[in-house]
Design a protein around this motif. Structure first.
Motif, PDB file in Angstrom:
ATOM      1  N   ALA A   1      13.124  -0.018   1.406  1.00 21.92           N
ATOM      2  CA  ALA A   1      12.792   0.442   0.059  1.00 21.92           C
ATOM      3  C   ALA A   1      13.898   1.271  -0.581  1.00 21.92           C
ATOM      4  CB  ALA A   1      11.502   1.261   0.119  1.00 21.92           C
ATOM      5  N   ILE A   2      15.039   1.406   0.102  1.00 14.88           N
ATOM      6  CA  ILE A   2      16.124   2.235  -0.449  1.00 14.88           C
ATOM      7  C   ILE A   2      17.332   1.327  -0.730  1.00 14.88           C
ATOM      8  CG2 ILE A   2      17.043   2.882   1.834  1.00 14.88           C
ATOM      9  CD1 ILE A   2      16.735   5.456  -0.897  1.00 14.88           C
ATOM     10  N   GLY A   3      18.299   1.858  -1.430  1.00 12.99           N
ATOM     11  CA  GLY A   3      19.529   1.109  -1.712  1.00 12.99           C
ATOM     12  C   GLY A   3      20.729   2.029  -1.569  1.00 12.99           C
ATOM     13  N   GLY A   4      21.893   1.508  -1.908  1.00 13.47           N
ATOM     14  CA  GLY A   4      23.109   2.320  -1.880  1.00 13.47           C
ATOM     15  C   GLY A   4      23.695   2.499  -0.497  1.00 13.47           C
TER      16      GLY A   4
ATOM     17  N   LEU B   1      27.242   4.272   1.046  1.00 16.05           N
ATOM     18  CA  LEU B   1      27.166   5.398   1.974  1.00 16.05           C
ATOM     19  C   LEU B   1      27.942   5.088   3.265  1.00 16.05           C
ATOM     20  CD1 LEU B   1      25.719   8.110   1.801  1.00 16.05           C
ATOM     21  CD2 LEU B   1      23.743   7.057   2.918  1.00 16.05           C
ATOM     22  N   ARG B   2      27.789   3.857   3.729  1.00 18.13           N
ATOM     23  CA  ARG B   2      28.453   3.414   4.958  1.00 18.13           C
ATOM     24  C   ARG B   2      29.971   3.474   4.780  1.00 18.13           C
ATOM     25  NH1 ARG B   2      25.711  -1.252   5.174  1.00 18.13           N
ATOM     26  NH2 ARG B   2      23.841  -0.336   6.031  1.00 18.13           N
TER      27      ARG B   2
ATOM     28  N   SER C   1      27.588  16.238   2.719  1.00 19.01           N
ATOM     29  CA  SER C   1      26.130  16.414   2.710  1.00 19.01           C
ATOM     30  C   SER C   1      25.453  15.129   2.256  1.00 19.01           C
ATOM     31  CB  SER C   1      25.735  17.566   1.776  1.00 19.01           C
ATOM     32  OG  SER C   1      26.055  17.219   0.438  1.00 19.01           O
ATOM     33  N   VAL C   2      24.267  14.885   2.813  1.00 21.47           N
ATOM     34  CA  VAL C   2      23.425  13.769   2.358  1.00 21.47           C
ATOM     35  C   VAL C   2      22.011  14.314   2.216  1.00 21.47           C
ATOM     36  CG1 VAL C   2      22.514  11.463   2.841  1.00 21.47           C
ATOM     37  CG2 VAL C   2      24.827  12.055   3.605  1.00 21.47           C
ATOM     38  N   ARG C   3      21.445  14.122   1.031  1.00 23.18           N
ATOM     39  CA  ARG C   3      20.082  14.609   0.774  1.00 23.18           C
ATOM     40  C   ARG C   3      19.226  13.476   0.236  1.00 23.18           C
ATOM     41  NH1 ARG C   3      16.570  18.183   0.216  1.00 23.18           N
ATOM     42  NH2 ARG C   3      17.819  19.777   1.238  1.00 23.18           N
TER      43      ARG C   3
ATOM     44  N   THR D   1      31.059  11.631  -5.129  1.00 24.81           N
ATOM     45  CA  THR D   1      29.609  11.861  -5.033  1.00 24.81           C
ATOM     46  C   THR D   1      28.857  10.574  -5.330  1.00 24.81           C
ATOM     47  OG1 THR D   1      29.318  12.459  -7.350  1.00 24.81           O
ATOM     48  CG2 THR D   1      29.840  14.258  -5.832  1.00 24.81           C
ATOM     49  N   LEU D   2      27.659  10.491  -4.762  1.00 25.23           N
ATOM     50  CA  LEU D   2      26.780   9.338  -4.999  1.00 25.23           C
ATOM     51  C   LEU D   2      25.413   9.880  -5.381  1.00 25.23           C
ATOM     52  CD1 LEU D   2      26.223   6.324  -2.611  1.00 25.23           C
ATOM     53  CD2 LEU D   2      24.292   7.686  -3.328  1.00 25.23           C
TER      54      LEU D   2
END
Ligand SMILES: NC(=O)C1=CN([C@@H]2O[C@H](COP(=O)(O)OP(=O)(O)OC[C@H]3O[C@@H](n4cnc5c(N)ncnc54)[C@H](OP(=O)(O)O)[C@@H]3O)[C@@H](O)[C@H]2O)C=CC1
Ligand SMILES: O=C([O-])CC(=O)C(=O)O
Length: 275
Positions: free
Chosen positions: A126-129, A133-134, A143-145, A232-233
């Protein structure tokens, strides 16, 4: 490049996601394949006219010699059935990604995949991106939130019930704050996406997670924010839930379809993919 279509495909779980994937296999993805389902012992499957071999024991399913299995049943099935299938040479699509938050399950899957020369295929769900990120993690992530919001009743049957009266929630209410290892363990039907983010990005302990029961949303909202050497993403998805299961986003079932399409057609670009 020729298509690689397996002839015997097993569904592990035939709930909201499993039934969607089964329909997609029959209608579009692999209409010539023979299908089987692994169900709980004692469970009867209504005869809806579709040819389906039904097994309630893993050993019987293994004897059927599936070439591809699609797990959409839950964490226990990932731990109990997936290593044996991989060891038997069967590729396995994994939807219950949160099970991989357990290092023991991860290494059992890795070891079995090597022994059986088979592929575990972890879906984005259910997620993307995750591709970004990889790539970003290769230069270092600071950081990843992840923040997940669902309507209050989508948290029914979870530890959120101990934090608030879900039916009476009128304001956005935080039901979990912690990291992805804890989130995927405590919310096995709602936080598989945190494991997918962790695996693609900064790992289970370094992925911060907030889960919110939010009466102001009518979608399953997933927000991802990452910072690193790359820049940033920020990503926000507002996913329609599956009609049969409000905890589950439609996109999770679609991501399995997309993974199967890529598995069957590794290098082809079909005009039908463009529309
Ligand atoms: N990666 C992602 O983004 C997402 C992942 N998921 C994962 O996918 C799973 C399935 O989701 P969904 O289809 O919506 O859930 P459902 O509850 O609708 O379906 C789950 C199905 O699995 C069956 N099942 C459970 N345990 C076993 C078992 N031990 N052996 C055989 N069958 C079993 C259930 O049978 P019964 O009815 O008899 O209990 C049910 O038919 C979730 O549990 C979750 O782990 C879900 C959403 C998003
Ligand atoms: O389907 C969703 O929106 C997310 C979900 O339940 C999960 O990650 O387990």
């Amino acid at each position: 490049m020729a298509e690689r279509k397996p002839q015997r495909i097993a569904l592990l779980g035939r709930g909201a996601i499993g039934q969607r994937v089964e329909a997609a296999l029959r209608e579009r993805l692999a209409p010539d394949a023979t299908l089987a389902a692994l169900v709980r012992p004692g469970k009867t499957v209504p005869d809806d006219g579709a040819a389906l071999a039904v097994f309630s024991e893993l050993e019987a399913l293994l004897a059927w010699r599936p070439e591809l299995a699609i797990e959409c049943a839950g964490h226990a099935v990932v731990a109990q059935a997936v290593p044996a299938l991989l060891r038997a040479g069967c590729d396995v699509v994994i939807a219950s990604v949160g099970a991989l938050g357990d290092a023991g399950v991860r290494s059992a899957i890795e070891e079995a995949a090597g022994a059986g020369q088979a592929r575990p295929i972890v879906v984005s769900g259910a997620i993307g991106g995750l591709d970004a990120l990889r790539a970003a993690r290769r230069a270092g992530l600071h950081s990843v939130r992840y923040t997940g919001r669902k309507p209050p009743l989508a948290w029914a049957g979870t530890p959120a019930e101990a934090r608030c009266m879900l039916a009476e929630v009128r304001m956005p209410t935080v039901v979990f704050e912690g990291h992805a290892a804890e989130a995927s363990r405590a919310y096995p039907k709602n936080a598989n996406v945190t494991a997918a983010v962790a695996l693609a990005g900064a790992g289970f302990e370094r992925t911060a997670v907030t889960l919110i029961a939010d009466p102001r949303v009518d979608a399953n909202v997933h927000e991802l924010h990452a910072e690193g050497v790359f820049g940033t993403l920020s990503l926000r998805l507002a996913n329609a839930p599956l009609p049969d299961n409000p905890k589950t986003s439609w996109l999770a079932a679609l991501s399995i379809e997309a993974a199967l399409h890529a598995h069957f057609n590794p290098f082809s670009i079909h005009p039908s993919d463009w529309s």
